[in-house]
Design a protein around this motif. Structure first.
Motif, PDB file in Angstrom:
ATOM      1  N   VAL A 158       0.209  -3.892  -6.666  1.00 40.25           N
ATOM      2  CA  VAL A 158       0.820  -2.986  -7.646  1.00 40.25           C
ATOM      3  C   VAL A 158      -0.289  -2.123  -8.235  1.00 40.25           C
ATOM      4  N   GLY A 159      -0.039  -0.836  -8.434  1.00 41.64           N
ATOM      5  CA  GLY A 159      -1.061   0.003  -9.043  1.00 41.64           C
ATOM      6  C   GLY A 159      -0.490   1.232  -9.709  1.00 41.64           C
ATOM      7  N   HIS A 160      -1.258   1.763 -10.661  1.00 42.07           N
ATOM      8  CA  HIS A 160      -0.883   2.984 -11.375  1.00 42.07           C
ATOM      9  C   HIS A 160      -1.894   4.081 -11.076  1.00 42.07           C
ATOM     10  N   SER A 161      -1.395   5.292 -10.830  1.00 41.76           N
ATOM     11  CA  SER A 161      -2.236   6.452 -10.641  1.00 41.76           C
ATOM     12  C   SER A 161      -3.148   6.241  -9.434  1.00 41.76           C
ATOM     13  N   TYR A 162      -4.469   6.231  -9.606  1.00 45.47           N
ATOM     14  CA  TYR A 162      -5.352   5.946  -8.478  1.00 45.47           C
ATOM     15  C   TYR A 162      -5.172   4.502  -8.015  1.00 45.47           C
ATOM     16  N   GLY A 163      -4.653   3.659  -8.903  1.00 47.94           N
ATOM     17  CA  GLY A 163      -4.268   2.314  -8.493  1.00 47.94           C
ATOM     18  C   GLY A 163      -3.063   2.347  -7.580  1.00 47.94           C
ATOM     19  N   GLY A 164      -2.193   3.344  -7.760  1.00 47.66           N
ATOM     20  CA  GLY A 164      -1.075   3.525  -6.843  1.00 47.66           C
ATOM     21  C   GLY A 164      -1.564   3.948  -5.470  1.00 47.66           C
TER      22      GLY A 164
ATOM     23  N   VAL B 231      10.165  -3.426 -11.720  1.00 51.86           N
ATOM     24  CA  VAL B 231       9.045  -4.069 -11.024  1.00 51.86           C
ATOM     25  C   VAL B 231       9.304  -5.565 -10.869  1.00 51.86           C
ATOM     26  N   ALA B 232       9.751  -6.223 -11.951  1.00 55.43           N
ATOM     27  CA  ALA B 232      10.031  -7.658 -11.861  1.00 55.43           C
ATOM     28  C   ALA B 232      11.152  -7.941 -10.864  1.00 55.43           C
ATOM     29  N   ALA B 233      12.241  -7.184 -10.942  1.00 53.33           N
ATOM     30  CA  ALA B 233      13.364  -7.421 -10.030  1.00 53.33           C
ATOM     31  C   ALA B 233      12.942  -7.200  -8.583  1.00 53.33           C
ATOM     32  N   PHE B 234      12.187  -6.139  -8.347  1.00 48.66           N
ATOM     33  CA  PHE B 234      11.754  -5.824  -6.989  1.00 48.66           C
ATOM     34  C   PHE B 234      10.846  -6.925  -6.431  1.00 48.66           C
TER      35      PHE B 234
ATOM     36  N   PRO C 150      -1.890  -7.624   5.941  1.00 48.19           N
ATOM     37  CA  PRO C 150      -0.494  -7.298   5.609  1.00 48.19           C
ATOM     38  C   PRO C 150      -0.139  -7.703   4.183  1.00 48.19           C
ATOM     39  N   VAL C 151       0.792  -6.959   3.586  1.00 49.03           N
ATOM     40  CA  VAL C 151       1.324  -7.299   2.271  1.00 49.03           C
ATOM     41  C   VAL C 151       2.835  -7.455   2.394  1.00 49.03           C
ATOM     42  N   ASP C 152       3.404  -8.190   1.445  1.00 42.60           N
ATOM     43  CA  ASP C 152       4.844  -8.432   1.463  1.00 42.60           C
ATOM     44  C   ASP C 152       5.620  -7.420   0.633  1.00 42.60           C
ATOM     45  N   ALA C 153       4.938  -6.704  -0.253  1.00 48.53           N
ATOM     46  CA  ALA C 153       5.594  -5.694  -1.090  1.00 48.53           C
ATOM     47  C   ALA C 153       4.524  -4.825  -1.705  1.00 48.53           C
ATOM     48  N   VAL C 154       4.885  -3.602  -2.044  1.00 53.32           N
ATOM     49  CA  VAL C 154       3.945  -2.670  -2.669  1.00 53.32           C
ATOM     50  C   VAL C 154       4.690  -1.895  -3.742  1.00 53.32           C
ATOM     51  N   VAL C 155       4.003  -1.702  -4.889  1.00 50.73           N
ATOM     52  CA  VAL C 155       4.573  -0.948  -6.018  1.00 50.73           C
ATOM     53  C   VAL C 155       3.576   0.119  -6.424  1.00 50.73           C
ATOM     54  N   SER C 156       4.017   1.362  -6.460  1.00 51.57           N
ATOM     55  CA  SER C 156       3.180   2.484  -6.866  1.00 51.57           C
ATOM     56  C   SER C 156       3.791   3.146  -8.093  1.00 51.57           C
ATOM     57  N   LEU C 157       3.038   3.137  -9.194  1.00 45.89           N
ATOM     58  CA  LEU C 157       3.456   3.783 -10.437  1.00 45.89           C
ATOM     59  C   LEU C 157       2.702   5.099 -10.546  1.00 45.89           C
ATOM     60  N   ALA C 158       3.395   6.208 -10.322  1.00 47.87           N
ATOM     61  CA  ALA C 158       2.756   7.529 -10.346  1.00 47.87           C
ATOM     62  C   ALA C 158       1.502   7.520  -9.489  1.00 47.87           C
ATOM     63  N   GLY C 159       1.593   6.907  -8.314  1.00 48.36           N
ATOM     64  CA  GLY C 159       0.420   6.703  -7.476  1.00 48.36           C
ATOM     65  C   GLY C 159       0.080   7.905  -6.620  1.00 48.36           C
ATOM     66  N   ASP C 160      -1.190   8.296  -6.625  1.00 50.18           N
ATOM     67  CA  ASP C 160      -1.647   9.430  -5.823  1.00 50.18           C
ATOM     68  C   ASP C 160      -1.393   9.163  -4.346  1.00 50.18           C
ATOM     69  N   ALA C 161      -0.644  10.056  -3.701  1.00 49.72           N
ATOM     70  CA  ALA C 161      -0.257   9.866  -2.301  1.00 49.72           C
ATOM     71  C   ALA C 161      -0.568  11.083  -1.446  1.00 49.72           C
TER      72      ALA C 161
ATOM     73  N   THR D 264       5.094   0.031   6.010  1.00 48.80           N
ATOM     74  CA  THR D 264       6.346  -0.590   6.440  1.00 48.80           C
ATOM     75  C   THR D 264       6.806  -1.701   5.505  1.00 48.80           C
ATOM     76  N   ALA D 265       5.928  -2.139   4.590  1.00 47.24           N
ATOM     77  CA  ALA D 265       6.308  -3.185   3.638  1.00 47.24           C
ATOM     78  C   ALA D 265       7.327  -2.643   2.653  1.00 47.24           C
ATOM     79  N   PRO D 266       8.174  -3.494   2.083  1.00 47.03           N
ATOM     80  CA  PRO D 266       9.094  -3.039   1.033  1.00 47.03           C
ATOM     81  C   PRO D 266       8.336  -2.292  -0.058  1.00 47.03           C
ATOM     82  N   LEU D 267       8.910  -1.188  -0.512  1.00 47.99           N
ATOM     83  CA  LEU D 267       8.201  -0.261  -1.391  1.00 47.99           C
ATOM     84  C   LEU D 267       9.033   0.088  -2.612  1.00 47.99           C
TER      85      LEU D 267
END
Length: 413
Positions: A212-218, A377-380, A272-283, A295-298
């Protein structure tokens, strides 16, 4: 004037921070402005039945810090604890950034938490899935404790590494290389510590993991999920951005001269990761093709009025380009960039005089934005990491909370 506008608010925020530090270094003239306000009155908010997973989970929360002498990087761990009646006081967090080329963080604000330091972990329910939390550029991990504590209360172990950065745009390119490696080092350390006899044995399952990450953490989270840099797409996008006076130009100016260095240095394939969360993440640096490697759940969440990591270059681009069979996009209408960062219970007085976005937002009360973020985020993560049926149902509810737009793509059954 166009160049200033294209740079967006990021450069303005940087200048403001430098000013805050300089005022703080001044003698008596700056001491009042640099000091903290009294704690804000806590506004009571009725629980929104649509945000069921915004309520704290059943676990008390513990916190421990691992120093750089004991791990490849310093890191903070939040975990399900066994007892909430421990005599240790609850943690108070600092919402901080590192500026002026030092490794000393400057606190913009502080806020209260619920985690207690060093309390006994609840091993009876373990081992728990691992969540690696990557902070925004030059922002302290404690600035996201409000989210880390929430996830730990729901039975997840959250580990946030300390990225060694200062708020200097000339070093953004170096962080694009270092950050995915820090995530890999963090995961490797946790895996070792989770073996029998290790400090995290019985507490964490390092084989079930989300980032999970925010901004550059995303950006970091997407890279950890396999997103590939696409220099041609980024260069083309930057040309369009310059023609349109798009605020993303500041990222173009910081990264384009070093694209070859970044590509050459990033040679290790992430685990590999099982899930990824991007909060306003630079893409933007991945482009559509590079993001298709995810390909992981996003889950992506972003504010539509974000001028630091514009929505179209972050949240929307990642959602529409990722090849994930299950993906969710949450739009916070009118929200800015820092709505995902630390609490502002006590703030530097100067922040009450200067609109920076650090503790204010054009459209959202911080508590409401947090509740929305915590819920999704928690539900996901519970749905993807534990298979919780109720959590998955919360993600498919067609009703949307006020100010939220939801899109999702579900795997075929």
């Amino acid at each position: 004037m166009n160049a200033v506008r294209r740079a967006g608010r990021w450069a303005v925020l940087y200048a403001t921070l430098v000013g805050i530090v300089m005022i703080g270094l001044a003698a008596h003239a700056g001491s009042y402005l640099f000091g903290f306000t009294q704690p804000s009155a806590t506004a009571s908010q009725d629980a929104d039945p649509m945000l069921s997973h915004a309520a704290p989970g059943r676990h008390p929360v513990g916190i421990r810090r691992i120093g750089p002498d004991d791990a490849p990087v310093a890191m903070t761990v939040w975990y399900p604890a066994s007892d909430s009646t421990d005599s240790e006081p609850a943690t108070r967090y600092s919402y901080s950034l590192t500026v002026l080329g030092t490794q000393t963080a400057t606190a913009l604000a502080t806020y209260p938490g619920v985690a207690r330091h060093g309390v006994e972990a609840d091993l009876a329910g373990g081992p728990y899935p691992l969540v690696v939390l990557s902070a925004g550029f030059a922002i302290s991990p404690a600035s996201y404790a409000w989210l880390a504590e929430h996830l730990a209360s729901h039975g997840l172990v959250v580990v946030a590494p300390q990225h060694a950065e200062t708020l200097d745009p000339s070093t953004l390119w170096r962080s694009a290389i270092d950050r995915p490696e820090v995530v890999a080092q963090t995961r490797a350390h946790v895996e070792t510590a989770a073996t029998p006899g290790g400090d995290l044995a019985g507490l964490v399952d390092p084989k079930t993991v989300a980032v999970v990450g925010h901004s550059y953490g995303g950006y970091t989270a997407l890279a950890a999920a396999g997103a590939q840099l696409d220099p041609d797409a980024f260069t083309s996008g930057c040309a369009t951005a310059r023609a349109d006076d798009d605020p993303i130009v500041f990222l173009c100016d910081a990264l384009q001269p070093h694209l070859d260095d970044i590509v050459v240095a990033r040679t290790t394939e992430p685990e590999p990761v099982d899930a990824v969360v991007s909060l306003a993440g630079d893409a933007a640096m991945f482009g559509e093709t590079g993001l298709a490697a995810v390909t992981a759940p996003l889950l992506v969440i972003g504010g539509t009025a974000d001028h630091d990591s514009p929505f179209d270059w972050t949240t929307r681009l990642a959602y529409e380009s990722a090849a994930s069979r299950h993906k969710v996009e949450v739009s916070l209408r009118g929200a800015g960039h820092f709505v995902f960062t630390g609490g502002c219970d006590r703030t530097r007085r100067i922040l009450r005089l200067v609109t920076t976005g650090f503790c204010d937002d054009p459209a959202w009360e911080r508590a409401k934005a947090r509740a929305v973020t915590q819920h999704y985020v928690a539900a996901f993560l519970l749905a993807e990491l534990t298979g919780a049926t109720a959590a998955r149902t919360a993600l498919t509810d067609p009703a949307e909370p006020s100010g939220v737009r939801l899109r999702s793509a579900e795997p075929s059954r």
